[in-house]
Structures are given as structure tokens and as C-alpha cells.
Design a protein around this motif. Structure first.
Motif, mmCIF file in Angstrom:
data_model
loop_
_atom_site.group_PDB
_atom_site.id
_atom_site.type_symbol
_atom_site.label_atom_id
_atom_site.label_comp_id
_atom_site.label_asym_id
_atom_site.label_seq_id
_atom_site.Cartn_x
_atom_site.Cartn_y
_atom_site.Cartn_z
ATOM 1 N N CYS A 35 81.570 27.578 -4.723
ATOM 2 C CA CYS A 35 82.132 26.224 -4.684
ATOM 3 C C CYS A 35 83.556 26.256 -5.251
ATOM 4 O O CYS A 35 84.006 27.272 -5.762
ATOM 5 N N SER A 36 84.236 25.149 -5.152
ATOM 6 C CA SER A 36 85.581 25.029 -5.713
ATOM 7 C C SER A 36 85.579 23.967 -6.789
ATOM 8 O O SER A 36 84.928 22.931 -6.648
ATOM 9 N N TYR A 37 86.306 24.260 -7.863
ATOM 10 C CA TYR A 37 86.509 23.248 -8.890
ATOM 11 C C TYR A 37 87.733 22.448 -8.461
ATOM 12 O O TYR A 37 88.740 23.028 -8.064
ATOM 13 N N PRO A 38 87.689 21.130 -8.517
ATOM 14 C CA PRO A 38 88.786 20.313 -7.999
ATOM 15 C C PRO A 38 90.143 20.682 -8.602
ATOM 16 O O PRO A 38 90.228 21.126 -9.744
ATOM 17 N N PRO A 39 91.216 20.500 -7.827
ATOM 18 C CA PRO A 39 92.563 20.783 -8.346
ATOM 19 C C PRO A 39 92.841 19.983 -9.616
ATOM 20 O O PRO A 39 92.464 18.814 -9.727
ATOM 21 N N HIS A 40 93.481 20.623 -10.569
ATOM 22 C CA HIS A 40 93.769 19.991 -11.852
ATOM 23 C C HIS A 40 95.020 20.637 -12.455
ATOM 24 O O HIS A 40 95.446 21.710 -12.033
ATOM 25 N N ILE A 41 95.587 19.961 -13.413
ATOM 26 C CA ILE A 41 96.774 20.464 -14.113
ATOM 27 C C ILE A 41 96.470 20.494 -15.602
ATOM 28 O O ILE A 41 96.079 19.481 -16.179
ATOM 29 N N HIS A 42 96.638 21.662 -16.204
ATOM 30 C CA HIS A 42 96.391 21.800 -17.637
ATOM 31 C C HIS A 42 97.662 21.487 -18.427
ATOM 32 O O HIS A 42 98.760 21.839 -18.003
ATOM 33 N N PRO A 43 97.505 20.885 -19.595
ATOM 34 C CA PRO A 43 98.676 20.626 -20.443
ATOM 35 C C PRO A 43 99.081 21.859 -21.252
ATOM 36 O O PRO A 43 100.104 21.856 -21.919
ATOM 37 N N ASN A 44 98.249 22.940 -21.185
ATOM 38 C CA ASN A 44 98.553 24.148 -21.952
ATOM 39 C C ASN A 44 98.320 25.384 -21.082
ATOM 40 O O ASN A 44 97.977 25.266 -19.917
ATOM 41 N N PHE A 45 98.507 26.558 -21.674
ATOM 42 C CA PHE A 45 98.350 27.822 -20.954
ATOM 43 C C PHE A 45 96.876 28.198 -20.844
ATOM 44 O O PHE A 45 96.052 27.751 -21.635
ATOM 45 N N GLU A 46 96.570 29.058 -19.864
ATOM 46 C CA GLU A 46 95.211 29.535 -19.678
ATOM 47 C C GLU A 46 95.270 31.019 -19.307
ATOM 48 O O GLU A 46 96.032 31.420 -18.436
ATOM 49 N N LEU A 47 94.479 31.832 -20.007
ATOM 50 C CA LEU A 47 94.346 33.264 -19.723
ATOM 51 C C LEU A 47 92.971 33.473 -19.110
ATOM 52 O O LEU A 47 91.961 33.086 -19.702
ATOM 53 N N ILE A 48 92.928 34.064 -17.906
ATOM 54 C CA ILE A 48 91.668 34.279 -17.202
ATOM 55 C C ILE A 48 91.504 35.774 -16.928
ATOM 56 O O ILE A 48 92.413 36.419 -16.403
ATOM 57 N N ILE A 49 90.319 36.299 -17.299
ATOM 58 C CA ILE A 49 90.002 37.715 -17.080
ATOM 59 C C ILE A 49 88.622 37.810 -16.449
ATOM 60 O O ILE A 49 87.632 37.398 -17.056
ATOM 61 N N PRO A 50 88.540 38.347 -15.213
ATOM 62 C CA PRO A 50 87.221 38.511 -14.588
ATOM 63 C C PRO A 50 86.423 39.622 -15.273
ATOM 64 O O PRO A 50 87.001 40.557 -15.817
ATOM 65 N N THR A 51 85.092 39.510 -15.229
ATOM 66 C CA THR A 51 84.259 40.510 -15.908
ATOM 67 C C THR A 51 83.931 41.707 -15.020
ATOM 68 O O THR A 51 84.022 42.839 -15.469
ATOM 69 N N ASP A 52 83.519 41.482 -13.788
ATOM 70 C CA ASP A 52 83.069 42.590 -12.951
ATOM 71 C C ASP A 52 83.858 42.749 -11.662
ATOM 72 O O ASP A 52 84.398 43.800 -11.395
ATOM 73 N N CYS A 53 83.891 41.739 -10.860
ATOM 74 C CA CYS A 53 84.483 41.862 -9.525
ATOM 75 C C CYS A 53 85.894 41.268 -9.499
ATOM 76 O O CYS A 53 86.853 41.956 -9.787
ATOM 77 N N CYS A 54 85.979 39.997 -9.197
ATOM 78 C CA CYS A 54 87.295 39.362 -9.150
ATOM 79 C C CYS A 54 87.170 37.855 -9.375
ATOM 80 O O CYS A 54 86.083 37.302 -9.401
ATOM 81 N N TYR A 55 88.307 37.237 -9.538
ATOM 82 C CA TYR A 55 88.404 35.790 -9.717
ATOM 83 C C TYR A 55 89.449 35.308 -8.719
ATOM 84 O O TYR A 55 90.506 35.943 -8.564
ATOM 85 N N ARG A 56 89.172 34.205 -8.055
ATOM 86 C CA ARG A 56 90.125 33.642 -7.094
ATOM 87 C C ARG A 56 90.424 32.198 -7.467
ATOM 88 O O ARG A 56 89.551 31.483 -7.959
ATOM 89 N N CYS A 57 91.658 31.816 -7.194
ATOM 90 C CA CYS A 57 92.050 30.427 -7.411
ATOM 91 C C CYS A 57 93.280 30.121 -6.578
ATOM 92 O O CYS A 57 93.894 31.014 -5.984
ATOM 93 N N MET A 58 93.609 28.868 -6.545
ATOM 94 C CA MET A 58 94.858 28.415 -5.938
ATOM 95 C C MET A 58 95.751 27.956 -7.086
ATOM 96 O O MET A 58 95.303 27.213 -7.962
ATOM 97 N N ILE A 59 96.991 28.411 -7.084
ATOM 98 C CA ILE A 59 97.983 27.938 -8.047
ATOM 99 C C ILE A 59 99.164 27.421 -7.236
ATOM 100 O O ILE A 59 99.757 28.168 -6.452
ATOM 101 N N ASN A 60 99.455 26.152 -7.398
ATOM 102 C CA ASN A 60 100.525 25.507 -6.631
ATOM 103 C C ASN A 60 100.378 25.813 -5.138
ATOM 104 O O ASN A 60 101.342 26.194 -4.465
ATOM 105 N N SER A 61 99.161 25.688 -4.633
ATOM 106 C CA SER A 61 98.803 25.874 -3.217
ATOM 107 C C SER A 61 98.939 27.309 -2.723
ATOM 108 O O SER A 61 99.023 27.543 -1.517
ATOM 109 N N ARG A 62 98.984 28.274 -3.621
ATOM 110 C CA ARG A 62 99.038 29.692 -3.238
ATOM 111 C C ARG A 62 97.765 30.383 -3.732
ATOM 112 O O ARG A 62 97.381 30.212 -4.885
ATOM 113 N N LEU A 63 97.145 31.169 -2.847
ATOM 114 C CA LEU A 63 95.941 31.894 -3.210
ATOM 115 C C LEU A 63 96.295 33.059 -4.136
ATOM 116 O O LEU A 63 97.194 33.846 -3.845
ATOM 117 N N VAL A 64 95.569 33.147 -5.257
ATOM 118 C CA VAL A 64 95.778 34.225 -6.230
ATOM 119 C C VAL A 64 94.428 34.903 -6.457
ATOM 120 O O VAL A 64 93.426 34.232 -6.688
#
Length: 191
Positions: A35-64
Motif C-alpha cells: 500500500c502507499s502512505y498518503p503524501p505528506h510533508i515533514h517539518p523536520n528531517f527523516e533518516l530511513i534505512i531498510p532492513t533486508d530488501c529495499c524501501y521505496r518512496c516518492m519525494i517531490n514526485s520522483r521515485l526513490v
């Protein structure tokens, strides 16, 4: 004598960075469905580290895509949408930057950097995993008395993640005062 040399040499690097990352909270996410978590804007920084495979997201409409042994740093104000894949767990830490000058850092990366360039290679991934396990354990305690421990573990993880980032990818303001502090420390160490 060698111990004194090490201590004196350390003076050149003490408080090298004017802006210090400051831990806010930790979250571990293990999606049970796609599923997708709805688009949102954080007021602070976020560090994301996947555990096993990978993590995907959209940042400013670009797939990362962030793979194992990589970290993603999302900046305040960026439009972010998580794309959850069943079983692809990840660690997430929110943070901000503090400064002795009472001025915050609104972005870590230089203006010309695209979201895909905010993915960093963690060269010492074994150490990162140890830090993440300890951080998760401390975060589950959720006591005020262990905030300093959580913050210290996060800072070690942050700097471990940032080591592979080319300096020209980073906001020049992040380094500007640090260079002045380094020069002062080098002069003090010489005396």
C-alpha cells in the motif's frame, strides 16, 4: 606520552561541526500489505534505512529506491509518499539540527541535489545494524532518562551514514562554521 598526543590531537576535531543532528523519535515499520502512505510533508528531517530488501518512496514526485546497506535522508518541506511493500521493513528516525548560534539548518543537501542523490551508501553496515538494534531497544523503553542514550546512538548512526556523501552534495552552510572551528582547533593543538 602517546595518550597525551591523542588527547591534544582530538582538540583539533572537537566540536568540528557547528550544526549537530538532534534525535526526535524512532519508528520501525514492517508492512503487512502492499500500500502507499498518503503524501505528506515533514517539518523536520527523516533518516530511513531498510532492513533486508529495499524501501521505496516518492519525494517531490520522483521515485526513490533505497537498498540494503543504504540510507535515505529526507529534508523538511519535501513532499514524501511511502510505498509500502509487504515484508520490506525499515527503520525511520526523525531529527533536526541544533546550533550553538540558535540558528537551525533547514536543509542538509545543496540546492542542486535531486532526491535520488539523497540516498547514501553505508560503508560500515555492520556497525549501523548494531546501532539500529540498540536504538530500537532504547526507544522501546521510552523513558525521559534514556533520551541522551538514544540521541548519542542516533548521532553515531547519522555520521556513519553521512561518511560516503560527497561534500559538494551538502549544503555549504553545514560546513562553513566547521572549517573555522577546525582552524581554531588546529592552532590550539599546536600550542
Amino acid at each position: 606520552f602517546a595518550w597525551e598526543d591523542a588527547s591534544i590531537e582530538y582538540l583539533a576535531f572537537a566540536n568540528l561541526m557547528d550544526y549537530q543532528p538532534c534525535y526526535l523519535f524512532y519508528r520501525y515499520t514492517h508492512p503487512q500489505i502492499n500500500c502507499s502512505y498518503p503524501p505528506h510533508i515533514h517539518p523536520n528531517f527523516e533518516l530511513i534505512i531498510p532492513t533486508d530488501c529495499c524501501y521505496r518512496c516518492m519525494i517531490n514526485s520522483r521515485l526513490v529506491t533505497v537498498r540494503k546497506k543504504e540510507a535515505l535522508i529526507i529534508q523538511p518541506g519535501q513532499l514524501h509518499e511511502d510505498i509500502y511493500q509487504k515484508g520490506e521493513a525499515f527503520h525511520c528516525v526523525r531529527f533536526e539540527f541544533n546550533s550553538a548560534r540558535k540558528q537551525s539548518l533547514s536543509r542538509l543537501f545543496a540546492q542542486h541535489i535531486i532526491p535520488e542523490q539523497q540516498v547514501l551508501n553505508i560503508q560500515n553496515f555492520r556497525s549501523a545494524i548494531v546501532l539500529l538494534r540498540l536504538l530500537r531497544q532504547e526507544a522501546m523503553c521510552d523513558m525521559r532518562s534514556n533520551y541522551d542514550i538514544q540521541n548519542s546512538l542516533f548521532q553515531a548512526l547519522f555520521f556513519l551514514s553521512l561518511t560516503s556523501c560527497p561534500e559538494h552534495f551538502l549544503n555549504p552552510e553545514y560546513f562553513r562554521h566547521s572549517r573555522d572551528n577546525y582552524r581554531q582547533g588546529t592552532i590550539l593543538a599546536a600550542f
